[in-house]
Motif scaffolding. Structure first.
Motif, PDB file in Angstrom:
ATOM      1  N   CYS A 584      39.903  45.392  22.211  1.00  0.00           N
ATOM      2  CA  CYS A 584      39.715  45.027  23.623  1.00  0.00           C
ATOM      3  C   CYS A 584      40.349  43.683  23.957  1.00  0.00           C
ATOM      4  CB  CYS A 584      38.230  44.985  23.962  1.00  0.00           C
ATOM      5  SG  CYS A 584      37.491  46.618  24.095  1.00  0.00           S
ATOM      6  N   ILE A 697      33.542  53.296  33.637  1.00  0.00           N
ATOM      7  CA  ILE A 697      32.768  52.254  32.948  1.00  0.00           C
ATOM      8  C   ILE A 697      33.700  51.300  32.207  1.00  0.00           C
ATOM      9  CG2 ILE A 697      31.105  51.876  31.094  1.00  0.00           C
ATOM     10  CD1 ILE A 697      29.872  54.636  31.968  1.00  0.00           C
ATOM     11  N   CYS A 698      34.724  51.847  31.532  1.00  0.00           N
ATOM     12  CA  CYS A 698      35.620  50.998  30.737  1.00  0.00           C
ATOM     13  C   CYS A 698      36.517  50.130  31.622  1.00  0.00           C
ATOM     14  CB  CYS A 698      36.472  51.858  29.811  1.00  0.00           C
ATOM     15  SG  CYS A 698      35.533  52.613  28.470  1.00  0.00           S
ATOM     16  N   THR A 699      36.830  50.596  32.835  1.00  0.00           N
ATOM     17  CA  THR A 699      37.609  49.760  33.757  1.00  0.00           C
ATOM     18  C   THR A 699      36.718  48.774  34.507  1.00  0.00           C
ATOM     19  OG1 THR A 699      37.413  51.503  35.436  1.00  0.00           O
ATOM     20  CG2 THR A 699      39.429  51.467  34.088  1.00  0.00           C
ATOM     21  N   GLN A 700      35.410  48.857  34.250  1.00  0.00           N
ATOM     22  CA  GLN A 700      34.403  47.964  34.840  1.00  0.00           C
ATOM     23  C   GLN A 700      34.326  48.102  36.361  1.00  0.00           C
ATOM     24  OE1 GLN A 700      35.216  44.009  33.294  1.00  0.00           O
ATOM     25  NE2 GLN A 700      34.264  44.527  31.345  1.00  0.00           N
ATOM     26  N   GLN A 703      29.256  49.201  36.451  1.00  0.00           N
ATOM     27  CA  GLN A 703      28.557  48.521  35.367  1.00  0.00           C
ATOM     28  C   GLN A 703      27.405  49.403  34.898  1.00  0.00           C
ATOM     29  OE1 GLN A 703      29.680  45.601  34.132  1.00  0.00           O
ATOM     30  NE2 GLN A 703      31.315  45.625  35.693  1.00  0.00           N
ATOM     31  N   SER A 706      22.817  48.780  34.300  1.00  0.00           N
ATOM     32  CA  SER A 706      22.735  47.766  35.351  1.00  0.00           C
ATOM     33  C   SER A 706      21.459  47.979  36.166  1.00  0.00           C
ATOM     34  CB  SER A 706      23.960  47.843  36.265  1.00  0.00           C
ATOM     35  OG  SER A 706      23.825  46.962  37.363  1.00  0.00           O
ATOM     36  N   GLN A 713      26.623  48.923  43.885  1.00  0.00           N
ATOM     37  CA  GLN A 713      27.790  48.383  43.160  1.00  0.00           C
ATOM     38  C   GLN A 713      29.086  48.721  43.884  1.00  0.00           C
ATOM     39  OE1 GLN A 713      28.127  48.931  38.896  1.00  0.00           O
ATOM     40  NE2 GLN A 713      25.926  49.297  38.686  1.00  0.00           N
TER      41      GLN A 713
END
Length: 980
Positions: A584, A697-700, A703, A706, A713
């Protein structure tokens, strides 16, 4: 029709309490299924079964274990027309033969006599052209007829006295020699009178026994099979104790450089600075330095507590042994000390008895009683070795003082005289061989536990699976499991801990002994959830402790053991994910203009062909060994088969739609996510929309976990939600990297739609991260192949953090078109079933099976060769690399070539330079490099005439050299802008 092998253990051996048969040799068998000490009996058994007995007819082989026997692998004994009895001879020097037996044979190999300790003239008559003579080596073969005839004599008096039947009938026992009382009667040059009289005459019963044997066996011919390159080594302690041992395997040595060439260390723990001079042997010892052992020494059976006594006593040309002795119900340790050069009659500690008595103050009456005749006073009958003392514990120093007479002044002589002592001949019947073998076994597994630490913590390629099998078989699995727990909980990084957990799974699998079901399977039982949670949170030590506690509940039967092994592999996968997620740090995301609501961001991608090196990109291989893969981005039938489009929408929700191709049409999946709980199954690969959920989720963009709801969001960050459409025109299990390439395209489009930008290098590492979160695992070759244009080679080093570096492979001008003309894609009609393929490959890698380790190196090497062939534009050489690559894939994942695929490849072989199933194999697409250009129609006609292929199809492919992602996104942006 039976084939029988009799190995007889022979006489006592003063240099090994378990006899010559169980003397451990300085030999290791790296390919053996289980790790164990190699005894002379093991060596002889292998020699007989794999060398001498090969090709022999039914009958009985007899082999002594009183010798070391080396036989070349090449067959040299003809059994055509064989009858009777055959002796095996090995070549030896005439000097050596003076103390041993020699066969006298004619030019046809028929034996006329056996000479034992013959004169120089007799031996010289037996010499061959090279000056060697055929030595008796203790191996005889009896044909079925001869064996049956010999067996029939056991009920004929007085030969029945050789068996318990005769003894139980009250007959006095008779001892016979295999060679001089049985084999010799069939030698053509021996008369009945000479044979019956015997070498030493003997009593009437022995002569009568030989008469019976002459009558029973004389008619059988006796031939000799001589192995000209074989070797027999006797057990002569007056020679060097370590002949020709310049390259012996060392056991657990902390400082192996202190062990000189020409010395031997077998089944030992040598800690610290233990220096061993050339010509010395140490076996079954646990020694702690600093310590120096001089030349010509044999040390055996010494524990760590003996080290202190050894430091104060220089050793040279001595034999020092620790023995397990049982005196009725009392077990004790006794130490013996002799000289290497002792002849056992007139010397002790390499000096005459008179000199020994003078130096030590010991008197002749101390070691031999008055009842011992003068002719019997020798080392064998000398009561030299302390066994018990009335008030003090005895130790090694109670014999070592014999080497340093000055110590007698300090009371050692008086202490020695006060002890109850035994002679060699008194000790031998009291040796506790079971205790000795148990001690050797315990020491072996002590070394095994150290080997576990050394291999795992040192990141070495040695396989621990043979040791696991041995530990389970011998009941030492709990000790090995404890060591593995310790390594896993204290390891410096997740990679070492993961391999330790994989080794625990192997031990549990061995304990199931082939029962309990398949090793591969589910690993999500709630009883293990707490331990898994600790590992996920980064608490490796706590997770390993909980795993060990849970493991104890699953040890009672094979089915539970296999299920526990699966859960350990599940735990190992958690740590692999953590190791891979170190990539990452190579993902950098910048800011870009946020597209307006409703504007589509569209990305299309090519498929990829892996030309060589695949599997070397798979974690943990890729960061423990290093990987290299040659990939080509390709259009299939003139188009990019993989795509995605994303747009922002006003509703704070995620609308997901996927369309995938199948041989029977297209399958669509549509769903809407309005709550965070709708995304909770993102880590379950088969859940609807799992890949897309994981991408959010991985690209944020989202979240998770949460406290803030999904709608909040999305509204807060983007003023609404997202709509994603994905498609693939390739069938499921195509082997063309669809899912990873699609993941990269989805992440690229999501980043862009969210007002962010990521480079291709970042996307490659982001997909690695996504697939670990998705729990599908997998390597990096697919996204490299589909996200980077053209022909390239990706590489990763054997290190963490995992970083993938991509190099474009320049090809000669016009060669890209040449590839387009010669490459074809054949759909095999078989869906690739790789469900357990990855688990099996990772399991074999973690076990460091030699085949897996060698194959990983070969994959990387072949990838570099393929890259070089592409640079040269050499089609035949590229084809060779493809064919080699397919063999490597089959080695890495056995069973990946279905029968129908094999038929298809056989049919195409005359027309192609090379061919290989794409991806992991098992089905999907086959790509071929044809010898002639543009062969699509020709190959279709060939395959149409081949039976048993099923529904195949042939597709054209072209190298895609476009700047894939950026170009598509710019075009999409411009089109949208013009429309508005």
């Amino acid at each position: 029709e039976a084939r029988v092998l009799v190995l007889h253990v022979g006489r006592d051996f003063s240099f090994d309490d378990c006899g010559r048969a169980f003397t451990c040799l300085p030999v290791e068998e790296p390919d053996a299924p289980a790790e164990a000490l190699t005894c002379n009996l093991d060596s002889l058994l292998a020699t007989m079964m794999r060398r001498l007995c090969v090709g022999s007819p039914p009958g009985v082989w007899v082999c002594s274990t009183d010798m070391l026997l080396a036989v070349p692998s090449a067959p040299g004994i003809s059994w055509d027309g064989f009858q009777g009895v055959r002796v095996i001879a090995v070549p030896g020097s005439q000097a050596y033969a003076r103390s041993h037996g020699v066969y006298v044979a004619d030019g046809q190999g028929m034996v006329s006599n056996i000479i034992y300790r013959g004169t120089e003239a007799q031996i010289q008559q037996c010499a061959g052209p090279d000056g060697t003579v055929p030595l008796v080596c203790g191996v005889v073969f009896f044909s079925s007829d001869a064996a049956e005839q010999l067996l029939a004599t056991h009920v004929i008096p007085p030969l029945d006295a050789c068996t318990y039947l005769g003894l139980d009938s009250g007959a006095p026992p008779i001892q016979l020699s295999l060679f001089f009382d049985i084999v010799l009667c069939m030698a053509s040059g021996v008369t009945e009178e000479d044979f019956v009289r015997g070498m030493g005459g003997g009593d009437a019963s022995a002569r009568s026994a030989r008469s019976v044997l002459w009558a029973a066996l004389r008619s059988f011919p006796l031939s000799m099979g001589e192995r000209r390159r074989a070797g027999r080594v006797g057990w002569d302690p007056s020679r060097s104790l370590s002949p020709a041992l310049a390259h012996v395997p060392l056991r657990s040595l902390q400082q192996p450089r202190l062990v000189e060439d020409g010395s031997s260390v077998t089944n030992c723990l040598l800690e610290g600075a233990v220096r061993l001079a050339a010509g010395s042997v140490v076996q079954h010892c646990h020694l702690q330095g600093p310590l120096e052992i001089g030349p010509g020494c044999l040390l055996s059976g010494l524990a760590a507590a003996s080290s202190a006594a050894l430091r104060s006593c220089p050793l040279r040309d001595v034999v020092l042994q620790g023995h397990h002795v049982r005196l009725r119900d009392l077990s004790c340790r006794v130490f013996t000390l002799t000289g290497r050069l002792d002849d056992w009659q007139a010397t002790y500690l390499n000096m005459p008895w008179t000199e020994f008595f003078h130096r030590t103050g010991i008197r002749e009456g101390d070691v031999w009683g008055a009842e011992t005749p003068r002719r019997s006073r020798c080392l064998l009958s000398a009561r030299l070795f302390p066994v018990l003392h009335a008030s003090e514990a005895l130790g090694l120093e109670d014999v070592l003082w014999l080497l340093a007479p000055a110590a007698a002044v300090g009371g050692r002589l008086q202490r020695w005289r006060a002890a109850w002592r035994m002679s060699w001949e008194e000790l031998l019947p009291c040796l506790d061989r079971a205790a000795e073998l148990g001690a050797r076994r315990a020491l072996f597994f002590q070394q095994g536990q150290r080997k576990v630490r050394r291999v795992l913590l040192g990141r070495r390629d040695g396989s621990l699976l043979p040791l696991a099998r041995s530990a389970v078989h011998e009941g030492y699995h709990e000790a090995v499991l404890g060591t593995l727990d310790e390594v896993a909980s204290t390891a410096a990084d997740a990679g070492i801990a993961a391999r330790a957990l994989a080794c625990i799974a192997d031990v549990l699998g061995c304990m199931a002994r082939g029962e309990g079901g398949l090793r591969s399977g589910p690993a999500a039982n709630k009883e293990w959830a707490s331990a898994f949670g600790r590992l996920e949170s980064g608490d490796i030590a706590g997770g390993v402790r909980e795993l060990a506690a849970e493991r104890k509940k699953w040890m009672s039967r094979p089915a539970l053991l296999v299920r526990a092994a699966r859960h350990y592999e599940g735990a190992e996968q958690i740590l692999i994910r953590q190791a891979v997620m170190s990539s990452c740090q190579f993902v950098t995301v910048g800011q870009a203009e946020l597209p307006p609501l409703g504007r589509w961001v569209r990305v299309t991608c090519p498929a990829r062909l892996d030309l060589s090196g695949g599997w070397s990109d798979t974690p943990p291989i890729t960061y423990e060994h290093g990987g290299a893969v040659v990939d080509v981005a390709v259009l299939v039938d003139g188009r990019r088969p993989i795509g995605v489009r994303v747009r922002r929408i006003g509703e704070p929700e995620l609308r997901l739609a996927s369309v995938s191709g199948t041989p029977r049409g297209e399958v669509a999946v549509e769903l809407v996510c309005r709550e965070l709980e709708h995304l909770q199954d993102y880590c379950q690969p088969h859940a609807p929309g799992a890949l897309l959920k994981a991408a959010f989720i991985c690209t944020q963009i989202v979240q998770l976990p949460s406290q803030k709801p999904l709608r909040a969001q999305l509204m807060e960050s983007f003023g609404g939600g997202f709509e994603v459409h994905t498609w693939s025109k390739l069938p499921h299990g195509s082997g063309l990297g669809t899912s990873s390439i699609l993941a990269g395209a989805v992440m690229a489009s999501l980043y862009r739609a969210a007002g962010k930008a990521a480079s291709t290098e970042s996307l490659i590492h982001a997909v690695l991260h996504l697939e670990q979160r998705l729990t599908t695992g997998g390597g990096w070759q697919d996204q490299v192949g589909g996200l980077v244009p053209g022909i390239k080679i990706g590489r990763s080093k054997a290190q963490l953090p995992l970083r993938v570096e991509v190099e474009e492979i320049p090809v000669p001008e016009g060669f890209t078109q040449t590839l387009n003309d010669h490459l074809l894609l054949v759909y095999t009609g078989k869906t690739r079933l790789a469900r357990n393929l990855l688990q099996d490959v990772v399991r074999n890698w973690y076990a460091r099976l030699p085949s897996a380790v060698q194959n990983a190196a070969a994959l990387v090497s072949n990838a570099e060769e393929c890259a070089q062939a592409l640079r040269r534009g050499n089609l035949p050489l590229i084809g060779e690399c493809l064919n080699r690559y397919w063999q490597q894939k089959k080695c890495m994942a056995p069973g990946c070539e279905p029968l129908a695929v094999g038929r298809l490849m056989d049919a195409l072989r005359p027309y192609v330079y090379g061919q290989c199933l794409a991806g992991a194999g098992g089905g999907g697409f086959l790509y071929v490099l044809t010898k002639a250009p543009r062969q699509k129609e020709a190959l279709h006609q060939i395959l149409a005439k081949t039976e048993g292929l099923g529904n195949f199809s042939i597709h054209s492919i072209e190298v895609d050299t476009g700047d894939l992602l950026l170009l598509q996104m710019i075009v999409a942006h411009l089109c949208t802008h013009l429309k508005s």
